[in-house]
Design an enzyme around this catalytic site. Structure first.
Site, PDB file in Angstrom:
ATOM      1  N   HIS A  17       0.842  -1.202   0.000  1.00 16.33           N
ATOM      2  CA  HIS A  17       0.000   0.000   0.000  1.00 16.33           C
ATOM      3  C   HIS A  17       0.877   1.253   0.000  1.00 16.33           C
ATOM      4  O   HIS A  17       0.623   2.206  -0.736  1.00 16.33           O
ATOM      5  CB  HIS A  17      -0.876   0.054   1.265  1.00 16.33           C
ATOM      6  CG  HIS A  17      -1.923  -1.000   1.374  1.00 16.33           C
ATOM      7  ND1 HIS A  17      -2.096  -1.767   2.502  1.00 16.33           N
ATOM      8  CD2 HIS A  17      -2.867  -1.413   0.489  1.00 16.33           C
ATOM      9  CE1 HIS A  17      -3.107  -2.595   2.328  1.00 16.33           C
ATOM     10  NE2 HIS A  17      -3.582  -2.419   1.103  1.00 16.33           N
ATOM     11  N   LYS A  41     -18.442  -6.463   7.469  1.00 11.75           N
ATOM     12  CA  LYS A  41     -17.191  -7.221   7.592  1.00 11.75           C
ATOM     13  C   LYS A  41     -16.384  -6.685   8.776  1.00 11.75           C
ATOM     14  O   LYS A  41     -15.961  -5.520   8.761  1.00 11.75           O
ATOM     15  CB  LYS A  41     -16.394  -7.048   6.294  1.00 11.75           C
ATOM     16  CG  LYS A  41     -15.322  -8.080   6.087  1.00 11.75           C
ATOM     17  CD  LYS A  41     -14.771  -7.970   4.670  1.00 11.75           C
ATOM     18  CE  LYS A  41     -13.356  -8.460   4.601  1.00 11.75           C
ATOM     19  NZ  LYS A  41     -12.697  -8.058   3.363  1.00 11.75           N
ATOM     20  N   ARG A  90      -1.507  -5.345  -8.842  1.00  8.88           N
ATOM     21  CA  ARG A  90      -0.419  -6.272  -8.508  1.00  8.88           C
ATOM     22  C   ARG A  90      -0.123  -7.225  -9.645  1.00  8.88           C
ATOM     23  O   ARG A  90       1.019  -7.553  -9.917  1.00  8.88           O
ATOM     24  CB  ARG A  90      -0.796  -7.083  -7.255  1.00  8.88           C
ATOM     25  CG  ARG A  90      -0.735  -6.286  -5.990  1.00  8.88           C
ATOM     26  CD  ARG A  90      -1.356  -7.021  -4.853  1.00  8.88           C
ATOM     27  NE  ARG A  90      -2.766  -7.257  -5.092  1.00  8.88           N
ATOM     28  CZ  ARG A  90      -3.636  -7.599  -4.178  1.00  8.88           C
ATOM     29  NH1 ARG A  90      -3.240  -7.822  -2.953  1.00  8.88           N
ATOM     30  NH2 ARG A  90      -4.908  -7.763  -4.471  1.00  8.88           N
ATOM     31  N   SER A 127      -3.067  -7.728   2.530  1.00  9.51           N
ATOM     32  CA  SER A 127      -3.277  -7.683   3.989  1.00  9.51           C
ATOM     33  C   SER A 127      -3.773  -9.024   4.512  1.00  9.51           C
ATOM     34  O   SER A 127      -3.379  -9.463   5.596  1.00  9.51           O
ATOM     35  CB  SER A 127      -4.306  -6.601   4.348  1.00  9.51           C
ATOM     36  OG  SER A 127      -3.844  -5.340   3.986  1.00  9.51           O
TER      37      SER A 127
END
Ligand code: PNS
Length: 157
Positions: A17, A41, A90, A127
Site C-alpha cells: 500500500h 465485515k 499487482r 493484507s
C-alpha cells in the site's frame, strides 16, 4: 490542484500500500487515503486503529491525509472535491475486477480511475495473507512497517 484518493480496507496497511501511496504523492498535489467502513465485515483492526497506523506510516508525506468513508467511493470523491481514484495493480488477476469497478465508478460520475503497477517485490502482498502468516507465527517483517508488525504481534499474542 489534482486531488486523488487511495481507497481500501487497509486491515492493516502493508508496504505494498505504501509503495502506491508514496508514488501517488509524488504524482499528485494532494492524496487522501480513505478507509472503507464496511459494516458487513469485521476486520482484525478497528477503523480507528487502521487510521492511526496509516497516519503513522504516512507522516513523512506532507501532501497525504487520511479519512474514512461509508457507502459509495464516488460519493466520498464528490463530497471532497476528489478528481480521481488511484489503485495499485499487482497482477493481471487484479485487472478484471479493478477494471469493472473503474468502469462502474466512471458510469456513476466523472471521477476517473488511474492504475499504478505495484513494484514487483510487493506483487504477492495482500493484507489478508499478512494476517494469515502472522497469525501462525510466520515472519512478515519487510512486508509491513515495524510498528504494524508490533500491532500484529499484540493481536495474535
Ligand atoms: O482494500 P480493498 O478491500 O480491496 O478495497 C476495496 C474498496 C474499498 C476500494 C472497494 O470495495 C470500494 O470502493 N468500496 C466502496 C463501495 C463502492 O463504491 N462500491 C462500488 C464500486 S464499483
Amino acid at each position: 490542484m489534482a486531488k486523488v484518493v487511495c481507497p481500501g480496507s487497509f486491515d492493516p496497511v502493508t508496504n505494498g500500500h505504501l509503495d502506491i501511496i508514496e508514488r501517488a504523492a509524488r504524482l499528485f498535489d494532494e492524496v487522501v487515503v480513505a478507509v472503507l467502513v464496511n459494516e458487513n465485515k469485521r476486520g482484525l483492526f478497528s477503523i480507528e486503529e487502521r487510521l492511526q497506523m496509516l497516519d503513522q506510516a504516512t507522516e513523512h508525506l506532507p501532501n497525504v491525509s487520511t479519512g474514512s468513508f461509508k457507502g459509495l467511493l464516488v460519493d466520498f470523491c464528490t463530497d471532497n472535491g476528489i478528481a480521481a481514484i488511484v489503485k495499485g495493480l499487482r497482477a493481471v488477476t487484479d485487472f478484471d475486477y479493478e477494471l469493472q469497478m473503474a468502469q462502474m465508478n466512471g458510469s456513476l460520475t466523472d471521477v476517473d480511475t488511474m492504475f499504478i503497477p505495484t513494484t514487483p517485490e510487493y506483487s504477492f502482498l495482500a493484507s489478508s495473507l499478512v494476517k494469515e502468516v502472522a497469525k501462525h507465527g510466520g515472519d512478515v517483517s519487510g512486508l509491513v512497517p515495524g510498528f504494524v508488525l508490533e500491532r500484529l504481534a499484540e493481536k495474535y499474542a
